[in-house]
Design a protein around this motif. Structure first.
Motif, PDB file in Angstrom:
ATOM      1  N   LEU A 173       1.019  -1.219  -0.106  1.00  0.00           N
ATOM      2  CA  LEU A 173       0.008   0.125   0.128  1.00  0.00           C
ATOM      3  C   LEU A 173       1.018   1.139  -0.014  1.00  0.00           C
ATOM      4  CD1 LEU A 173      -2.891   1.273   0.304  1.00  0.00           C
ATOM      5  CD2 LEU A 173      -2.605   1.220   2.782  1.00  0.00           C
ATOM      6  N   VAL A 174       0.721   1.896  -1.255  1.00  0.00           N
ATOM      7  CA  VAL A 174       1.602   3.181  -1.109  1.00  0.00           C
ATOM      8  C   VAL A 174       0.532   4.556  -0.889  1.00  0.00           C
ATOM      9  CG1 VAL A 174       2.873   4.619  -2.493  1.00  0.00           C
ATOM     10  CG2 VAL A 174       3.188   2.244  -2.593  1.00  0.00           C
ATOM     11  N   PHE A 175       0.739   5.196   0.090  1.00  0.00           N
ATOM     12  CA  PHE A 175      -0.187   6.379   0.308  1.00  0.00           C
ATOM     13  C   PHE A 175       0.603   7.615   0.118  1.00  0.00           C
ATOM     14  CE2 PHE A 175      -4.171   7.148   2.831  1.00  0.00           C
ATOM     15  CZ  PHE A 175      -4.140   8.785   2.758  1.00  0.00           C
ATOM     16  N   PHE A 176       0.101   8.553  -0.830  1.00  0.00           N
ATOM     17  CA  PHE A 176       0.396   9.686  -1.002  1.00  0.00           C
ATOM     18  C   PHE A 176      -0.334  10.997  -0.410  1.00  0.00           C
ATOM     19  CE2 PHE A 176       1.984   7.223  -4.550  1.00  0.00           C
ATOM     20  CZ  PHE A 176       3.094   7.789  -5.064  1.00  0.00           C
ATOM     21  N   VAL A 177       0.314  11.571   0.361  1.00  0.00           N
ATOM     22  CA  VAL A 177      -0.363  12.688   1.151  1.00  0.00           C
ATOM     23  C   VAL A 177      -0.128  13.922   0.535  1.00  0.00           C
ATOM     24  CG1 VAL A 177      -0.698  13.851   3.561  1.00  0.00           C
ATOM     25  CG2 VAL A 177       0.255  11.439   3.505  1.00  0.00           C
ATOM     26  N   GLY A 178      -1.123  14.707  -0.286  1.00  0.00           N
ATOM     27  CA  GLY A 178      -0.791  15.620  -0.987  1.00  0.00           C
ATOM     28  C   GLY A 178      -1.192  15.152  -2.493  1.00  0.00           C
ATOM     29  N   GLY A 179      -1.506  14.457  -2.678  1.00  0.00           N
ATOM     30  CA  GLY A 179      -2.015  14.111  -4.223  1.00  0.00           C
ATOM     31  C   GLY A 179      -0.998  13.073  -5.069  1.00  0.00           C
ATOM     32  N   VAL A 180      -1.417  12.452  -5.968  1.00  0.00           N
ATOM     33  CA  VAL A 180      -0.664  11.550  -6.810  1.00  0.00           C
ATOM     34  C   VAL A 180      -1.306  11.965  -8.361  1.00  0.00           C
ATOM     35  CG1 VAL A 180      -2.259   9.496  -6.686  1.00  0.00           C
ATOM     36  CG2 VAL A 180       0.196   9.049  -7.287  1.00  0.00           C
ATOM     37  N   THR A 181      -0.102  11.727  -9.099  1.00  0.00           N
ATOM     38  CA  THR A 181      -0.456  12.085 -10.650  1.00  0.00           C
ATOM     39  C   THR A 181      -0.786  10.848 -11.576  1.00  0.00           C
ATOM     40  OG1 THR A 181       1.832  11.682 -11.419  1.00  0.00           O
ATOM     41  CG2 THR A 181       1.175  14.029 -10.502  1.00  0.00           C
ATOM     42  N   TYR A 182      -1.248  10.976 -12.598  1.00  0.00           N
ATOM     43  CA  TYR A 182      -1.538   9.791 -13.073  1.00  0.00           C
ATOM     44  C   TYR A 182      -0.221   9.096 -13.895  1.00  0.00           C
ATOM     45  CZ  TYR A 182      -6.871  10.339 -13.049  1.00  0.00           C
ATOM     46  OH  TYR A 182      -8.167  10.195 -12.639  1.00  0.00           O
ATOM     47  N   MET A 183       0.631   9.934 -14.136  1.00  0.00           N
ATOM     48  CA  MET A 183       2.009   9.389 -14.494  1.00  0.00           C
ATOM     49  C   MET A 183       2.595   8.509 -13.511  1.00  0.00           C
ATOM     50  SD  MET A 183       5.638  11.584 -15.055  1.00  0.00           S
ATOM     51  CE  MET A 183       4.761  12.892 -15.939  1.00  0.00           C
ATOM     52  N   GLU A 184       2.300   8.768 -12.244  1.00  0.00           N
ATOM     53  CA  GLU A 184       3.055   7.998 -11.057  1.00  0.00           C
ATOM     54  C   GLU A 184       2.220   6.826 -10.969  1.00  0.00           C
ATOM     55  OE1 GLU A 184       4.522  11.271  -7.879  1.00  0.00           O
ATOM     56  OE2 GLU A 184       2.540  11.149  -8.616  1.00  0.00           O
ATOM     57  N   ILE A 185       0.868   6.915 -11.455  1.00  0.00           N
ATOM     58  CA  ILE A 185      -0.123   5.426 -11.126  1.00  0.00           C
ATOM     59  C   ILE A 185       0.437   4.768 -12.140  1.00  0.00           C
ATOM     60  CG2 ILE A 185      -2.528   4.947 -11.400  1.00  0.00           C
ATOM     61  CD1 ILE A 185      -3.231   7.628 -10.016  1.00  0.00           C
ATOM     62  N   ALA A 186       0.603   5.371 -13.509  1.00  0.00           N
ATOM     63  CA  ALA A 186       1.051   4.234 -14.669  1.00  0.00           C
ATOM     64  C   ALA A 186       2.217   3.598 -14.314  1.00  0.00           C
ATOM     65  CB  ALA A 186       1.080   5.306 -15.969  1.00  0.00           C
ATOM     66  N   ALA A 187       3.167   4.266 -13.726  1.00  0.00           N
ATOM     67  CA  ALA A 187       4.443   3.848 -13.336  1.00  0.00           C
ATOM     68  C   ALA A 187       4.362   2.726 -12.364  1.00  0.00           C
ATOM     69  CB  ALA A 187       5.327   4.777 -12.882  1.00  0.00           C
ATOM     70  N   MET A 188       3.500   3.023 -11.389  1.00  0.00           N
ATOM     71  CA  MET A 188       3.426   1.801 -10.485  1.00  0.00           C
ATOM     72  C   MET A 188       2.373   0.590 -10.889  1.00  0.00           C
ATOM     73  SD  MET A 188       2.337   3.841  -6.804  1.00  0.00           S
ATOM     74  CE  MET A 188       1.117   5.063  -7.464  1.00  0.00           C
ATOM     75  N   ARG A 189       1.658   0.837 -11.883  1.00  0.00           N
ATOM     76  CA  ARG A 189       1.028  -0.266 -12.600  1.00  0.00           C
ATOM     77  C   ARG A 189       1.944  -1.174 -13.196  1.00  0.00           C
ATOM     78  NH1 ARG A 189      -4.321   3.223 -14.186  1.00  0.00           N
ATOM     79  NH2 ARG A 189      -5.594   2.777 -12.583  1.00  0.00           N
ATOM     80  N   PHE A 190       2.961  -0.339 -13.876  1.00  0.00           N
ATOM     81  CA  PHE A 190       3.933  -0.957 -14.756  1.00  0.00           C
ATOM     82  C   PHE A 190       4.700  -1.886 -13.909  1.00  0.00           C
ATOM     83  CE2 PHE A 190       8.508  -0.911 -16.200  1.00  0.00           C
ATOM     84  CZ  PHE A 190       8.071  -1.394 -17.604  1.00  0.00           C
ATOM     85  N   LEU A 191       5.062  -1.448 -12.628  1.00  0.00           N
ATOM     86  CA  LEU A 191       5.843  -2.252 -11.713  1.00  0.00           C
ATOM     87  C   LEU A 191       5.364  -3.545 -11.237  1.00  0.00           C
ATOM     88  CD1 LEU A 191       7.663   0.344  -9.332  1.00  0.00           C
ATOM     89  CD2 LEU A 191       8.860  -0.973 -11.472  1.00  0.00           C
ATOM     90  N   SER A 192       3.911  -3.471 -10.929  1.00  0.00           N
ATOM     91  CA  SER A 192       3.042  -4.322 -10.368  1.00  0.00           C
ATOM     92  C   SER A 192       2.962  -5.333 -11.536  1.00  0.00           C
ATOM     93  CB  SER A 192       1.701  -3.775 -10.172  1.00  0.00           C
ATOM     94  OG  SER A 192       1.628  -2.830  -9.043  1.00  0.00           O
ATOM     95  N   LYS A 193       2.901  -5.314 -12.689  1.00  0.00           N
ATOM     96  CA  LYS A 193       2.676  -6.286 -13.778  1.00  0.00           C
ATOM     97  C   LYS A 193       4.039  -7.114 -14.251  1.00  0.00           C
ATOM     98  CE  LYS A 193      -0.954  -3.619 -16.109  1.00  0.00           C
ATOM     99  NZ  LYS A 193      -1.289  -2.920 -17.242  1.00  0.00           N
ATOM    100  N   ARG A 194       5.139  -6.550 -13.897  1.00  0.00           N
ATOM    101  CA  ARG A 194       6.401  -7.084 -13.966  1.00  0.00           C
ATOM    102  C   ARG A 194       6.671  -8.364 -13.029  1.00  0.00           C
ATOM    103  NH1 ARG A 194       9.835  -4.617 -17.369  1.00  0.00           N
ATOM    104  NH2 ARG A 194      11.435  -5.668 -16.852  1.00  0.00           N
ATOM    105  N   ALA A 195       6.934  -9.344 -13.589  1.00  0.00           N
ATOM    106  CA  ALA A 195       7.105 -10.538 -12.736  1.00  0.00           C
ATOM    107  C   ALA A 195       8.308 -10.511 -11.871  1.00  0.00           C
ATOM    108  CB  ALA A 195       7.470 -11.895 -13.708  1.00  0.00           C
ATOM    109  N   SER A 196       9.469  -9.567 -12.130  1.00  0.00           N
ATOM    110  CA  SER A 196      10.425  -9.307 -11.079  1.00  0.00           C
ATOM    111  C   SER A 196      10.360  -8.605 -10.141  1.00  0.00           C
ATOM    112  CB  SER A 196      11.686  -8.873 -12.161  1.00  0.00           C
ATOM    113  OG  SER A 196      11.201  -7.676 -12.707  1.00  0.00           O
ATOM    114  N   PHE A 197       8.974  -7.830 -10.179  1.00  0.00           N
ATOM    115  CA  PHE A 197       8.596  -7.041  -8.919  1.00  0.00           C
ATOM    116  C   PHE A 197       7.934  -7.919  -8.132  1.00  0.00           C
ATOM    117  CE2 PHE A 197       6.360  -3.437  -6.867  1.00  0.00           C
ATOM    118  CZ  PHE A 197       7.205  -2.751  -6.467  1.00  0.00           C
ATOM    119  N   PRO A 198       8.303  -7.485  -6.730  1.00  0.00           N
ATOM    120  CA  PRO A 198       7.448  -8.867  -5.891  1.00  0.00           C
ATOM    121  C   PRO A 198       5.878  -8.456  -5.091  1.00  0.00           C
ATOM    122  CG  PRO A 198       9.372  -7.761  -4.628  1.00  0.00           C
ATOM    123  CD  PRO A 198       9.295  -7.184  -5.939  1.00  0.00           C
TER     124      PRO A 198
END
Length: 556
Positions: A510-535
């Motif tokens: 769970l990553v909590f952003f206090v002050g807001g998050v951008t769609y650029m960061e959301i896309a980057a986190m989704r990219f990591l989640s989909k990678r098999a090497s990311f735990p």
């Protein structure tokens, strides 16, 4: 109006109706504060002063925008914390939301936090946990019942709380993913787009001599119609295309259109005989086919609008200017030209703040000249905006003449934030989201998994300190937890994930952003989640979803 102004309006109306035998119930969402109570008290409309008034809180604090994005919808978090210096309501609301989440999924065993506000959120949450524990102990002692330990979460292995002030650069950057560009060009609000109906339903027969925003006045002119278009993961096509780069999503949508056309043509081919089973299956799939066709048509029209904006010279020049600033170059002449051309004010302020942050401040002479030009060009109301930007730290005067280094330049090198060779069509790095810039916050998530190994210099450049604790039962406060868990042999977040994934699916971070998050960061986190090497599978929780313009407007 602000909550304080709304409280004054409500109190004024109740006093106006005070002679009527009416019961007034005031609900604050998500809670009322000491300031709002004081205002009601000054007007004499608190429950202790009036028998027909009651005040309640409505704890609606977590709104699921997507299956992996939760929002508290607090639009002025940065303003409350750093401009008005009244973060109490923000901290309380955020801490209560995290407690509610843990009531559902269980106690999150490992917590890290970055930034001063991130640390205060964790402190507030732990103090609230202690208060709940003490209340439960007292109630159980009175009743003679035993106190049971709160179960540890089986789904969420760790939580990382990030203060927006840790990374003020990413919101100022231009996103190049489909969802990010939709937000940049049109504006996404709670997973909905408010667009001109003619964009998604173009009328070829429309009289082109009439302006699109004509208002009906009995002369045959059509009133402009606004359509609310949902854009979220329940639309399978949008779920596939939203995180794709601008160089890819156009051809992707074209291929989807060809595939849909071929599947329809294959069945309607009169030369091929169909049995009853095939006909029945086709009729059954007609609603799905119609829905997919409608969704594809909408996104093709939206993609054309986005492409049209990204191909304009002004857009390309803006991206080039941003990249130059990231790499440490001074672009004062460009800023002066933009102001002279009356470039949109908040776009100009985005670049001005980016120059200040990346360059360690603005040169003293340029600082005064640019401030003067902005006020003379855009109006005196921008004096307040400039002052608030200074308080947040997004705009400042460089202290010395010779020192051109900045904390960001150190972070850029140590965290490898620039990757100019990234493949944007088939990416292998999160930097594809902006054609070469990796969001700082997501790089920090990657570093957290490795135990911050080799990133001591980068951590020193960040505001605040790194908080790394383990939640336990009975609960203890933050200072005690920090002193208790100082062992350097604790497992990293990456090792923690490997220990909990033996024969199972990925655990959740769970990553909590206090002050807001951008769609650029959301896309980057989704990219990591989909990678098999990311735990981990990442779930993002935030105070609200922002971009450069909305962030700066919240400070105005």
């Amino acid at each position: 109006p602000t909550p304080l102004e709304q409280s004054q309006q409500v109190a004024t109306k109740i006093r106006f109706w005070k002679n009527e035998h009416t019961q007034h119930r005031i609900y604050y969402l998500p809670q009322y504060t000491t300031m709002t109570q004081k205002i009601l008290s000054n007007y004499g409309v608190t429950p202790s002063q009036s028998n027909n008034v009651s005040v309640h809180r409505l704890q609606l604090d977590i709104f699921p925008l997507e299956t992996d994005v939760l929002s508290l919808e607090i639009p002025d978090a940065l303003r409350e914390a750093d401009v008005e210096c009244t973060p109490s309501n923000l901290l309380t609301t955020t801490a209560r939301a995290l407690l509610k989440l843990q009531d559902i999924v269980g106690r999150i065993p490992r917590i890290q936090a970055l930034g001063p506000v991130g640390e205060e959120v964790v402190r507030k949450m732990l103090n609230a946990t202690i208060d709940e524990y003490m209340d439960a102990q007292e109630a159980n002692n009175d009743s003679g019942a035993a106190t049971f330990a709160a179960p540890e979460s089986e789904d969420i292995a760790a939580m990382l709380v990030i203060d927006r002030k840790v990374d003020l650069v990413t919101p100022l950057m231009t996103p190049l993913t489909y969802e990010g560009l939709l937000d940049d060009v049109i504006g996404v609000d709670c997973s909905f787009l408010n667009v001109d109906a003619t964009i998604i339903n173009p009328d070829d027969d429309q009289d082109e001599t009439l302006p699109p925003d004509s208002i009906s006045s009995g002369t045959g002119k059509k009133e402009r119609e606004i359509a609310d278009l949902p854009v979220h993961g329940s639309d399978t096509l949008y779920a596939e295309v939203r995180d794709q780069h601008v160089e890819k999503f156009g051809s992707f949508l074209q291929n989807q259109a060809k595939a849909l056309k071929e599947s329809h043509a294959e069945f309607t081919d009169r030369g091929k005989k169909k049995d009853l089973t095939e006909i029945h299956q086709f009729v059954k799939n007609i609603p799905v086919f119609t829905q997919n066709l409608r969704s594809l048509t909408n996104h093709i029209h939206l993609a054309e609008l986005v492409k049209q904006n990204t191909q304009e010279p002004a857009f390309r020049e803006r991206w080039q200017t941003e990249r130059s600033m990231l790499e440490g170059e001074s672009c004062y002449d460009t800023l002066e030209d933009l102001i002279a051309c009356q470039y949109p004010p908040y776009r100009t302020l985005q670049l001005l703040c980016l120059q200040s942050i990346c360059g360690g401040g603005l040169k003293s002479a340029k600082y005064d000249a640019l401030r003067r030009d902005i006020v003379q060009t855009y109006g005196y109301e921008f004096l307040v905006v400039l002052h608030n930007l200074e308080k947040v730290g997004m705009l400042r005067r460089r202290e010395t003449i010779w020192d051109s280094s900045s904390p960001f330049s150190t972070l850029r090198k140590s965290l490898i934030l620039i990757n100019a060779e990234v493949n944007t069509v088939d990416p292998d790095d999160i930097s594809y989201v902006s054609s070469g810039y990796a969001p700082l916050t997501v790089r920090l998530i990657q570093s957290a998994l490795n135990g911050w190994s080799g990133q001591e210099e980068a951590l020193r450049e960040l505001p605040g300190r790194l908080v790394d604790i383990e939640q336990q039962y009975p609960p203890i406060d933050l200072a005690s937890a920090m002193n208790k868990h100082k062992s350097p042999n604790r497992p990293t977040l990456g090792a923690l994930a490997k220990n909990s994934t033996e024969g199972k699916r990925k655990p959740t971070l769970l990553v909590f952003f206090v002050g807001g998050v951008t769609y650029m960061e959301i896309a980057a986190m989704r990219f990591l989640s989909k990678r098999a090497s990311f735990p981990y599978h990442i779930i993002c929780c935030t105070t609200n979803v922002i971009n450069g313009s909305t962030l700066l407007q919240s400070l105005s």
